[in-house]
Scaffold this motif. Structure first.
Motif, short mmCIF file in Angstrom:
data_model
loop_
_atom_site.label_atom_id
_atom_site.label_comp_id
_atom_site.label_asym_id
_atom_site.label_seq_id
_atom_site.Cartn_x
_atom_site.Cartn_y
_atom_site.Cartn_z
N ARG A 178 0.87 -1.17 0.00
CA ARG A 178 0.00 0.00 0.00
C ARG A 178 0.91 1.22 0.00
NH1 ARG A 178 -3.18 2.08 4.39
NH2 ARG A 178 -2.26 0.44 5.67
N ARG A 179 0.88 1.96 -1.10
CA ARG A 179 1.75 3.14 -1.18
C ARG A 179 1.13 4.30 -0.42
NH1 ARG A 179 2.05 6.53 -6.37
NH2 ARG A 179 0.61 7.73 -5.10
N LEU A 180 1.86 4.80 0.55
CA LEU A 180 1.35 5.89 1.39
C LEU A 180 1.91 7.24 0.95
CD1 LEU A 180 1.87 4.00 4.75
CD2 LEU A 180 -0.29 4.30 3.53
N ALA A 181 3.06 7.22 0.30
CA ALA A 181 3.67 8.47 -0.15
C ALA A 181 4.65 8.17 -1.27
CB ALA A 181 4.41 9.15 1.00
N THR A 182 4.84 9.16 -2.13
CA THR A 182 5.85 9.04 -3.18
C THR A 182 6.40 10.42 -3.45
OG1 THR A 182 6.31 8.15 -5.40
CG2 THR A 182 4.23 9.32 -5.12
N THR A 183 7.38 10.54 -4.35
CA THR A 183 7.90 11.87 -4.64
C THR A 183 7.11 12.49 -5.78
OG1 THR A 183 9.81 13.15 -5.36
CG2 THR A 183 9.71 10.86 -6.10
N ILE A 184 6.89 13.80 -5.66
CA ILE A 184 6.16 14.48 -6.74
C ILE A 184 7.13 14.95 -7.83
CG2 ILE A 184 4.26 15.17 -5.23
CD1 ILE A 184 5.44 18.02 -5.30
N ASP A 185 8.42 14.79 -7.59
CA ASP A 185 9.38 15.17 -8.64
C ASP A 185 10.57 14.21 -8.67
OD1 ASP A 185 10.85 16.45 -6.41
OD2 ASP A 185 9.44 18.10 -6.65
N ASP A 186 11.67 14.56 -7.98
CA ASP A 186 12.87 13.72 -8.06
C ASP A 186 12.90 12.67 -6.97
OD1 ASP A 186 13.66 15.44 -10.06
OD2 ASP A 186 14.94 16.65 -8.76
N ALA A 187 13.63 11.59 -7.25
CA ALA A 187 13.93 10.60 -6.20
C ALA A 187 15.10 11.14 -5.38
CB ALA A 187 14.29 9.27 -6.82
#
Ligand code: KG4
Ligand code: ZN
Length: 348
Positions: free
Chosen positions: A153-162
């Protein structure tokens, strides 16, 4: 006892490993392409694919020899089938298919990110599902609830760069060369993290995600200012950058911990998880929440085939395997139901 041969070729490491269901790494070899790509300051996909094609078969042969095994002795062949640089992924997956066909063994197609996500369980037999995972690599920065094999379950990710990308760009700006993460960490140890004011994008924000693009540009401006005589050094920039990154990781992970249900541990994995300063900041955060903290040994953080073989072991135990016509996937999210995020660059 069952043994899985794992193959990894999604970026710039050509790797093979033999791992048992008793969590023993019988043998593993990694041929790094650092030297091949260094003149270009980053990985060149076409050159990477050619290097994998040259190196992989002899590397597998040598790995089997190290363990005193023949192909017939393994119980399954697991290979990264994505996400990643597609030429390299195809080299590894097609090799695995040929071996599976020749030896009449099951083929298991592994999501590279699942390899990272489950790798802490290879090193730590006590780590049970579910756990909260911070997955930080060259192409990804995500917080996931890991509920089981293939259940994320993905709770957060990056909106631009890793984050790994931000480390690599910072290294390039500071003239540290490629690969950048470890070099920035070494230089940061000699610098003063309070010297260079840098932003902490999205810290304190209501949304769960990460952003590192603004931090990266601020590092560039800081380097220009330094060149014009601002009173700090490259080491101070590296230290200030690393501290800003840590503050972002800790704040976002703390937010996730607040909103997620019961978890057995806080876990960090992926190439950036090799960073000692990041590990110790997360360890402190876990202690604050009275949670166990698990980080794989350094060699299991950056790309390797033992994690791919281990994901194969876990899938084999559930009776899973894949057909010989399974496709290589340049993109392959762990949680396909997760909402697309504004500006999210999905990279290898
Ligand atoms: O997981 P990985 O080996 O490959 C991908 O799947 O992306 O991660 C590579 C990334 C690179 O960006 C590298 O600079 C970063 O991990 N990295 C580090 C450290 N070691 C590797 N970043 C910060 N500190 C380190 N010690
Ligand atoms: Zn990786």
């Amino acid at each position: 006892m069952r043994t899985v041969l794992g193959i990894e070729s999604s970026c710039d490491e050509t790797a093979a490993a033999l791992v048992t269901d008793g969590r023993v790494i019988l043998a593993q070899r990694i041929a790094s392409q650092d030297e091949v790509h260094r003149p270009y300051g980053g990985v060149v996909p076409e050159i990477a694919a050619r290097a994998h094609a040259e190196r992989l078969a002899p590397l597998i042969e040598a790995t089997l020899a190290d363990a005193n095994m023949r192909l017939e002795d393994v119980d399954a062949i697991a290979a990264t089938a994505g996400p990643g640089l597609i030429g390299g992924v195809m080299v590894g997956l097609v090799t695995a298919k040929a071996l599976a066909m020749a030896a009449d063994k099951p083929l298991i197609a592994i999501n590279h990110l699942e390899g990272h996500a489950l790798s802490p369980r290879l090193a730590d037999p006590g780590l049970e599902y579910p756990y909260l995972l911070l997955l930080v690599s060259g192409g990804h920065c995500q917080i996931l609830g890991v509920e089981g094999v293939g259940r994320f379950r993905r709770l957060a990710t990056t909106i631009d760069d890793a984050l790994g990308e931000a480390f690599d760009k910072t290294a390039k700006l500071l003239g540290l060369g490629y690969p950048g993460g470890p070099a920035v960490e070494r230089l940061a140890a000699r610098g003063d993290a309070r010297k260079v004011p840098l932003p902490r994008p999205l810290v304190g924000s209501d949304e769960p995600h990460f952003s590192f693009a603004g931090l990266k540009s601020a590092v560039m401006r800081a380097k220009q200012a330094m060149d014009k005589g601002a009173g700090y050094t490259e080491a101070d920039i590296a230290a200030s950058f690393q501290q800003a990154a840590i503050d972002c990781l800790v704040d976002r992970t703390r937010r996730a911990l607040k909103n997620v249900g019961e978890m057995n541990a806080l876990v960090v994995a992926g190439g950036v998880a090799a960073n000692q300063a990041i590990r110790s900041a997360l360890e402190t955060l876990a202690a604050e929440h009275r949670l166990a903290f698990v980080a794989p040994p350094l060699a299991l953080c950056t790309d390797n085939a033992a994690m791919i073989a281990w994901a194969g072991v876990e899938r084999l135990a559930l009776g899973q395997s894949d057909p010989l016509d399974i496709a290589a996937r340049p993109r392959w999210p762990l949680d396909p139901d997760a909402e697309a995020v504004r500006g999210a660059g999905v990279k290898a």
